[in-house]
Design a protein around this motif. Structure first.
Motif, PDB file in Angstrom:
ATOM      1  N   LEU A  75       0.647  -1.274   0.034  1.00 36.27           N
ATOM      2  CA  LEU A  75       0.009  -0.486   0.153  1.00 36.27           C
ATOM      3  C   LEU A  75       1.052   1.044   0.148  1.00 36.27           C
ATOM      4  N   GLY A  76       2.033   1.311   0.867  1.00 33.98           N
ATOM      5  CA  GLY A  76       3.034   2.416   1.342  1.00 33.98           C
ATOM      6  C   GLY A  76       3.112   2.788  -0.576  1.00 33.98           C
ATOM      7  N   LEU A  77       4.176   1.227  -1.000  1.00 37.16           N
ATOM      8  CA  LEU A  77       4.789   1.239  -2.578  1.00 37.16           C
ATOM      9  C   LEU A  77       3.698   2.190  -3.463  1.00 37.16           C
ATOM     10  N   SER A  78       1.942   1.962  -3.304  1.00 36.51           N
ATOM     11  CA  SER A  78       1.866   2.313  -4.531  1.00 36.51           C
ATOM     12  C   SER A  78       0.932   3.213  -4.376  1.00 36.51           C
ATOM     13  N   GLY A  79       0.986   4.214  -2.600  1.00 36.07           N
ATOM     14  CA  GLY A  79       1.371   5.412  -1.922  1.00 36.07           C
ATOM     15  C   GLY A  79       2.277   6.572  -3.309  1.00 36.07           C
ATOM     16  N   LEU A  80       2.591   5.376  -3.056  1.00 33.09           N
ATOM     17  CA  LEU A  80       4.317   6.686  -3.489  1.00 33.09           C
ATOM     18  C   LEU A  80       4.501   6.714  -5.058  1.00 33.09           C
ATOM     19  N   PHE A  81       4.504   6.131  -5.655  1.00 29.14           N
ATOM     20  CA  PHE A  81       3.342   5.933  -6.776  1.00 29.14           C
ATOM     21  C   PHE A  81       2.669   7.656  -7.305  1.00 29.14           C
ATOM     22  N   LEU A  82       1.190   6.686  -6.642  1.00 28.79           N
ATOM     23  CA  LEU A  82       0.045   7.804  -7.120  1.00 28.79           C
ATOM     24  C   LEU A  82       0.968   9.547  -6.393  1.00 28.79           C
ATOM     25  N   ALA A  83       2.343   9.492  -5.184  1.00 35.41           N
ATOM     26  CA  ALA A  83       1.974  10.680  -5.034  1.00 35.41           C
ATOM     27  C   ALA A  83       3.373  11.568  -6.408  1.00 35.41           C
ATOM     28  N   ALA A  84       3.934  11.129  -6.380  1.00 30.88           N
ATOM     29  CA  ALA A  84       4.822  10.592  -7.136  1.00 30.88           C
ATOM     30  C   ALA A  84       4.195  11.386  -9.035  1.00 30.88           C
ATOM     31  N   GLY A  85       3.454  10.524  -8.953  1.00 30.08           N
ATOM     32  CA  GLY A  85       2.441  10.726 -10.406  1.00 30.08           C
ATOM     33  C   GLY A  85       1.624  12.893 -10.143  1.00 30.08           C
ATOM     34  N   LEU A  86       0.961  12.900  -8.864  1.00 31.53           N
ATOM     35  CA  LEU A  86       0.640  13.928  -8.778  1.00 31.53           C
ATOM     36  C   LEU A  86       1.477  14.907  -8.439  1.00 31.53           C
ATOM     37  N   TYR A  87       3.020  14.811  -8.109  1.00 34.08           N
ATOM     38  CA  TYR A  87       3.490  15.970  -8.324  1.00 34.08           C
ATOM     39  C   TYR A  87       4.469  15.890  -9.414  1.00 34.08           C
ATOM     40  N   CYS A  88       4.494  15.533 -10.665  1.00 31.40           N
ATOM     41  CA  CYS A  88       4.910  15.362 -12.155  1.00 31.40           C
ATOM     42  C   CYS A  88       3.996  15.643 -12.454  1.00 31.40           C
ATOM     43  N   VAL A  89       2.269  15.453 -12.390  1.00 30.43           N
ATOM     44  CA  VAL A  89       0.980  16.593 -12.881  1.00 30.43           C
ATOM     45  C   VAL A  89       1.173  18.070 -12.357  1.00 30.43           C
TER      46      VAL A  89
END
Length: 195
Positions: free
Chosen positions: A122-136
């Motif tokens: 779950l933490g790894l998925s959150g990392l993907f989502l947070a990094a994606g949101l930051y890039c957007v």
């Protein structure tokens, strides 16, 4: 398979660090290394998906979908089809968001013995989502090469996690059990000779 997955994750992370070091350059210069690294990621995810399908896991479809998405992204990066450099951060962000969702859904569907690794995944998925949101939501002061480094490091960590989660196949477990049994027999023989 497990060693291949772990090595692929380490190579992706190394490619991400390389992109960090080249952040002052244009995206075109890092596109070759980044594109090849993403195609390596695609191949690794396809192998994981086939392994999951062979083991009877329902998660194989999610891994295959992520592999196909990564393959398309890798080809777009490798062929330099992201023409205006201003579109690169949005593309990378949406790609990470999609991969984050594709990693989150299988974690939420897990049952039984895999529950122990659930918080980590779950933490790894959150990392993907947070990094994606930051890039957007990129403020524009980070270079596309720097953002590509973030993407590759996040994917490298994800592949290493996938490699850690892989369990040995039935044949490998049988071989390990035979080796353990042989060691016990050898130790018993040594003890018998000493007495």
């Amino acid at each position: 398979m497990r060693i291949f997955t772990l090595l692929s994750g380490i190579m992706l992370t190394a490619a991400g660090v390389w992109c960090f070091l080249k952040q002052g350059t244009a995206f075109v210069t890092v596109a070759l290394i980044a594109g090849l690294a993403v195609l390596l990621l695609c191949g690794c995810l396809i192998a994981i998906a086939f392994r999951q399908k062979r083991d009877g896991s329902l998660l194989a479809l999610w891994s295959m979908a992520e592999a196909l998405l990564d393959g398309v992204a890798g080809l777009l990066i490798l062929l330099n089809l992201l023409s205006p450099e201003s579109s690169v951060p949005k593309f990378l962000g949406m790609w990470l968001l999609a991969c984050g969702v594709m990693r989150l859904v299988p974690v939420l569907l897990q049952e039984g013995e895999k529950q122990a690794s659930r918080p980590w995944l779950l933490g790894l998925s959150g990392l993907f989502l947070a990094a994606g949101l930051y890039c957007v939501l990129d403020p524009g002061w980070l270079s596309p090469a720097f953002l590509m480094g973030i993407v590759l490091i996040v994917h490298g960590v994800g592949i290493v996690a996938d490699g850690v989660e892989l369990v040995p196949s039935g044949k490998m477990v049988d071989r390990l059990e035979a080796l353990r049994k042989q060691k016990r027999v050898n130790k018993e023989r040594e003890n018998a000779h000493e007495e």
